[in-house]
Design an enzyme around this catalytic site. Sequence first.
Site, PDB file in Angstrom:
ATOM      1  CB  ALA A   7      -4.462 -16.638  -4.548  1.00 39.02           C
ATOM      2  CG  ASP A  34      -0.233  -5.836  -8.522  1.00 40.16           C
ATOM      3  OD1 ASP A  34       0.519  -5.796  -7.540  1.00 40.16           O
ATOM      4  OD2 ASP A  34      -1.476  -5.735  -8.439  1.00 40.16           O
ATOM      5  CG  HIS A  72      -2.063  -1.024   0.997  1.00 40.65           C
ATOM      6  ND1 HIS A  72      -3.195  -0.801   0.253  1.00 40.65           N
ATOM      7  CD2 HIS A  72      -2.139  -2.304   1.420  1.00 40.65           C
ATOM      8  CE1 HIS A  72      -3.945  -1.895   0.248  1.00 40.65           C
ATOM      9  NE2 HIS A  72      -3.317  -2.830   0.941  1.00 40.65           N
ATOM     10  CB  THR A  73       4.367   1.887  -0.312  1.00 37.30           C
ATOM     11  OG1 THR A  73       4.671   0.638  -0.942  1.00 37.30           O
ATOM     12  CG2 THR A  73       4.508   1.725   1.202  1.00 37.30           C
ATOM     13  CG  ASP A  74       1.186   0.416  -5.477  1.00 39.40           C
ATOM     14  OD1 ASP A  74       0.394   0.687  -4.541  1.00 39.40           O
ATOM     15  OD2 ASP A  74       0.868  -0.330  -6.430  1.00 39.40           O
ATOM     16  CB  SER A 107      -0.387  -9.767  -9.463  1.00 45.05           C
ATOM     17  OG  SER A 107      -0.369  -8.789  -8.505  1.00 45.05           O
ATOM     18  CB  SER A 108      -4.454 -13.864 -11.512  1.00 43.37           C
ATOM     19  OG  SER A 108      -5.543 -13.266 -10.832  1.00 43.37           O
ATOM     20  CB  SER A 109      -5.996  -8.722 -12.383  1.00 46.72           C
ATOM     21  OG  SER A 109      -5.561  -8.431 -11.110  1.00 46.72           O
TER      22      SER A 109
END
Length: 365
Positions: free
Chosen positions: A124, A174, A32-34, A127-129
């Site tokens: 899961a 990601d 949660h830094t990106d 980062s499948s997306s």
Amino acid sequence: MRHSAICLEHCSRGRPRVQAFAPGRVNLIGEHTDYNGGLCLPFAIERGVTVTANPLPGGAVDAHALDLGESDSFGLGGAPPAGPGAGSPGWTAFVRGAVAELTRAGIELRPCRLDITGDVPRGAGLSSSAALSVSLCLALCAVAGAQPPGRIELARLCSRIERDWCGAETGLLDQLASLFGERGRALRIDMRGPEIEPVPLELGDHVLATLDSGAERSVAASGYNERREECRAACRALGVESLRDAESHEGLPEPLGRRVRHVLSENERVNAAVEALAAGDLEELGRLLDASHRSLRDDYEVSVPAVEETVKACKEAGALGARIMGGGFGGSVLALFPPGVAPPAGAERVEPGPGAALAPPAPAR
Ligand code: GLA
């Protein structure tokens, strides 16, 4: 990966067929830094999504999700095939979004058949997306004989696919990890820029493993977008453009103060993790993973009971450190195990693999 080389395989009938692979990712630390202009330390994993594209006559994109047994078909050209937020559900929104965003970027696409298959689990937190959007974009460009955007630009385009077509306002973590991944290395990413620096991941006989909490997460449906909104509110209250410029969380109303404390301390933990790796101090790396988890649980409040149980199972098995990974609200836990300690049943060892690429052309027959 060299984007200047577009690899086309000519099959016996002279029609070019292309194949693109993009990996999922693990984020060692820096969560949660990106989207706050901060630091993170991901690596691409061996598993990902493969898209095979064959040109078609006519004017349509004909897409097949082989693992799901589902198909989608829509015309190229004219108005984008679906409106933002109103995209068709699930994977088809990624396909339509990829076509629309590449077209908007001035890339002339060609009608084709897309066969999509993958071995990175959906939902899961691996980062499948991002793997799907990156592999779709590379395959769509290659089958059209077009140069894809540069990797950083492509990462931004893929993030727009998720935001405008799938309702998830992700950062660039990601997509950059999938595009820049290198075997044997993590990537220290400073989102200011962004600047990407490979960091050797030398674990000796230690093992990094992920363990699915079983709580399926969906970035769009989770509190992820709400956290982003809270960070924007904190920036407004502090008078800064990005939380990277924040000096302290003090004086902020709650929960904004806790959110900012997490972001500031997590940036420091990324640098500390890079130093621990350089020094070969894996016990310290484990302590940093634990500290990251506490901060994500207590300050950023993105954990759920199933994740807590999973972290506990890893620690009880003897992990040096274990933490929730990715957007939170479910998904996988990442844990570091010392030599000779077996990860709990169901855990999967993860190692840094290569980044997204087109398959090399088939040898001449
Ligand atoms: C998700 C998002 C990323 C990043 C992480 C949290 O994976 O897609 O952009 O914000 O959550 O670090």
